[in-house]
Design a protein around this motif. Sequence first.
Motif, PDB file in Angstrom:
ATOM      1  N   UNK A  18      42.734   5.657 -67.134  1.00  8.31           N
ATOM      2  CA  UNK A  18      41.488   6.201 -66.585  1.00  8.31           C
ATOM      3  C   UNK A  18      41.552   7.661 -66.163  1.00  8.31           C
ATOM      4  N   UNK A  19      42.737   8.191 -65.895  1.00  6.72           N
ATOM      5  CA  UNK A  19      42.820   9.588 -65.462  1.00  6.72           C
ATOM      6  C   UNK A  19      42.283  10.525 -66.534  1.00  6.72           C
ATOM      7  N   UNK A  20      42.489  10.156 -67.805  1.00 10.59           N
ATOM      8  CA  UNK A  20      41.942  10.996 -68.870  1.00 10.59           C
ATOM      9  C   UNK A  20      40.425  11.093 -68.774  1.00 10.59           C
ATOM     10  N   UNK A  21      39.770  10.010 -68.362  1.00  5.52           N
ATOM     11  CA  UNK A  21      38.304  10.030 -68.228  1.00  5.52           C
ATOM     12  C   UNK A  21      37.867  10.859 -67.027  1.00  5.52           C
ATOM     13  N   UNK A  22      38.601  10.737 -65.931  1.00 11.11           N
ATOM     14  CA  UNK A  22      38.281  11.570 -64.771  1.00 11.11           C
ATOM     15  C   UNK A  22      38.415  13.051 -65.118  1.00 11.11           C
ATOM     16  N   UNK A  23      39.520  13.403 -65.765  1.00  9.38           N
ATOM     17  CA  UNK A  23      39.745  14.799 -66.130  1.00  9.38           C
ATOM     18  C   UNK A  23      38.705  15.279 -67.141  1.00  9.38           C
ATOM     19  N   UNK A  24      38.375  14.418 -68.107  1.00 12.55           N
ATOM     20  CA  UNK A  24      37.395  14.798 -69.119  1.00 12.55           C
ATOM     21  C   UNK A  24      36.018  14.996 -68.494  1.00 12.55           C
ATOM     22  N   UNK A  25      35.658  14.118 -67.548  1.00 11.69           N
ATOM     23  CA  UNK A  25      34.372  14.279 -66.878  1.00 11.69           C
ATOM     24  C   UNK A  25      34.287  15.580 -66.097  1.00 11.69           C
ATOM     25  N   UNK A  26      35.426  15.979 -65.509  1.00 16.10           N
ATOM     26  CA  UNK A  26      35.438  17.226 -64.736  1.00 16.10           C
ATOM     27  C   UNK A  26      35.476  18.455 -65.637  1.00 16.10           C
ATOM     28  N   UNK A  27      36.183  18.365 -66.778  1.00 18.89           N
ATOM     29  CA  UNK A  27      36.368  19.530 -67.637  1.00 18.89           C
ATOM     30  C   UNK A  27      35.233  19.726 -68.637  1.00 18.89           C
ATOM     31  N   UNK A  56      57.963   4.592 -66.147  1.00 20.64           N
ATOM     32  CA  UNK A  56      57.294   4.527 -67.449  1.00 20.64           C
ATOM     33  C   UNK A  56      55.794   4.747 -67.279  1.00 20.64           C
ATOM     34  N   UNK A  57      55.222   4.094 -66.291  1.00 19.95           N
ATOM     35  CA  UNK A  57      53.786   4.266 -66.040  1.00 19.95           C
ATOM     36  C   UNK A  57      53.461   5.688 -65.597  1.00 19.95           C
ATOM     37  N   UNK A  58      54.377   6.305 -64.869  1.00 18.79           N
ATOM     38  CA  UNK A  58      54.151   7.698 -64.463  1.00 18.79           C
ATOM     39  C   UNK A  58      54.074   8.597 -65.689  1.00 18.79           C
ATOM     40  N   UNK A  59      54.936   8.345 -66.678  1.00 19.93           N
ATOM     41  CA  UNK A  59      54.865   9.093 -67.936  1.00 19.93           C
ATOM     42  C   UNK A  59      53.520   8.864 -68.611  1.00 19.93           C
ATOM     43  N   UNK A  60      53.043   7.611 -68.602  1.00 17.65           N
ATOM     44  CA  UNK A  60      51.736   7.302 -69.196  1.00 17.65           C
ATOM     45  C   UNK A  60      50.605   8.051 -68.518  1.00 17.65           C
ATOM     46  N   UNK A  61      50.673   8.151 -67.177  1.00 17.36           N
ATOM     47  CA  UNK A  61      49.652   8.908 -66.441  1.00 17.36           C
ATOM     48  C   UNK A  61      49.712  10.379 -66.831  1.00 17.36           C
ATOM     49  N   UNK A  68      48.153   0.226 -60.343  1.00 19.74           N
ATOM     50  CA  UNK A  68      47.474   1.500 -60.081  1.00 19.74           C
ATOM     51  C   UNK A  68      47.968   2.571 -61.048  1.00 19.74           C
ATOM     52  N   UNK A  69      49.280   2.572 -61.316  1.00 18.41           N
ATOM     53  CA  UNK A  69      49.806   3.513 -62.308  1.00 18.41           C
ATOM     54  C   UNK A  69      49.252   3.192 -63.694  1.00 18.41           C
ATOM     55  N   UNK A  70      49.109   1.888 -63.989  1.00 19.33           N
ATOM     56  CA  UNK A  70      48.487   1.499 -65.247  1.00 19.33           C
ATOM     57  C   UNK A  70      47.040   1.943 -65.320  1.00 19.33           C
ATOM     58  N   UNK A 119      35.392   3.725 -63.674  1.00 21.33           N
ATOM     59  CA  UNK A 119      36.703   4.265 -63.296  1.00 21.33           C
ATOM     60  C   UNK A 119      37.022   3.875 -61.854  1.00 21.33           C
ATOM     61  N   UNK A 120      36.051   4.036 -60.961  1.00 21.94           N
ATOM     62  CA  UNK A 120      36.251   3.668 -59.562  1.00 21.94           C
ATOM     63  C   UNK A 120      36.445   2.162 -59.426  1.00 21.94           C
ATOM     64  N   UNK A 121      35.616   1.391 -60.118  1.00 23.18           N
ATOM     65  CA  UNK A 121      35.707  -0.072 -60.043  1.00 23.18           C
ATOM     66  C   UNK A 121      37.078  -0.569 -60.481  1.00 23.18           C
ATOM     67  N   UNK A 122      37.578  -0.061 -61.591  1.00 20.93           N
ATOM     68  CA  UNK A 122      38.872  -0.526 -62.083  1.00 20.93           C
ATOM     69  C   UNK A 122      40.020  -0.107 -61.170  1.00 20.93           C
ATOM     70  N   UNK A 123      39.875   1.035 -60.477  1.00 20.29           N
ATOM     71  CA  UNK A 123      40.901   1.437 -59.516  1.00 20.29           C
ATOM     72  C   UNK A 123      40.953   0.449 -58.350  1.00 20.29           C
ATOM     73  N   UNK A 124      39.799   0.111 -57.810  1.00 22.01           N
ATOM     74  CA  UNK A 124      39.751  -0.835 -56.684  1.00 22.01           C
ATOM     75  C   UNK A 124      40.284  -2.200 -57.123  1.00 22.01           C
TER      76      UNK A 124
END
Length: 433
Positions: free
Chosen positions: A230-239, A362-367, A223-225, A53-58
């Motif tokens: 990837x935000x779903x994975x960050x949230x899932x890892x935290x929850x 559109x990407x904001x909606x996807x996030x 980054x929005x893409x 997740x971090x790698x793909x963000x960078x």
Amino acid sequence: MGSPLARLKRADRRQLWALVERAAPRAATALTSVALALLVSPEEVGVFALGIVVLTLVQALTDVGARQSLLLHWARGETRVFIRRFTAIAVPGSVLAMAGGLTVVALVATGADRSSFALLIPLLVVPGLAILSMPYMVGLQAGGHWRQATTSQGIGAIAGLAVGLVVMIATRSILGSAVQFVVAEAVTLLLAASAGRRRITPVDGEDAPGVARDYVLTSSYAVLGWGQGQVDRLALGAWAGASTLGLYTFASQVSRSLAEASAQGTSSVLRADLGQTDSSADRRTLGGIASRAMVRSTFLVAGVATVSIVGAAVLALVLDPDWRPALLVVPLFAASGFGTAAAWNITALLQRLGLVARAMWVRIIGVGMAFPIAWAASHSLGLAASLVVLREIVVALLLGLACGRSAPVRGLVTACSWTAAFSLLGVVALWIF
């Protein structure tokens, strides 16, 4: 120019080479995921997923945006100064960004052994290596040398896989996966630089402000893409913890890796084609070029999605029963690849039209849709997969809307039709098994 049939054959060959170029590292990553599933626990797979997740963000901040912008401007010789300045800043900056990102996810992850994150340290240099190889890869692609670009990427992926598997088996840890990424990028850099020095022909021209402007817009969009995927994975890892994240990530990689490779490869070909069109080209003509590329891309995705589903059936026979929930949702997850491919190709069209800023919403909606997906995954992987399919096709349709009269209607209809067919297959598979 040649006959239409000859041009179609050339386009098909380039799309095939582009698919292989993108599929090689994705296939290597998928094979590594299988090896990890055999050697380590879902929790450790989850730790590695957070590292990715971090790698793909960078990479979204650096390599992705710059690569796409360079492909559009290369043919006009407007990129030399940008490349020199960008490399000097982005290479050291990417190392610092990786270090900071890994530290943050190690602190916020639940249910994971934080010492495991130390095994991801080799990932610090991966974005920098990709940035150094980027001018050579873009030059080869823009010059039509797709086979040489593909060979560099493919040999790098094979070398990384070989070394990574040895380290993984020796240590029975995720260290092997991190080493794999480093070796793959290092070998790709060496081979691409060698091929580029022999085959890339310098293009006369002056750097245009549009290169940097396009990079800023494209990176913001990328980054929005990234957030969408990837935000779903960050949230899932935290929850829900690293174990549930490991299952979700494994299902996604098995079902979507090759489809995403196909999407990236075909959009690279389209981006190069659009970059070579006359600046005064009619917008509907550009939309027609994109639509034809999307139809070809859809058939490629159908092929690789079928391969992924068959592969999941084989894996179900050899993997521990703990991985069964992830394998059951692979057919449904695979249906999301058509929307992803459509979105990548429409993005290339939007860049050529100068409308990327219009599509940011559109990407904001996807996030935003990533959060209900993470919640669903913490309760049911099948429900999460269904929402992923919905998100990808909704985003693709909204991006098409952002194109206005240039919208690639035929390509979108084709993608929606195949999404419906594979979604039905995925639902039937879940119901039966």
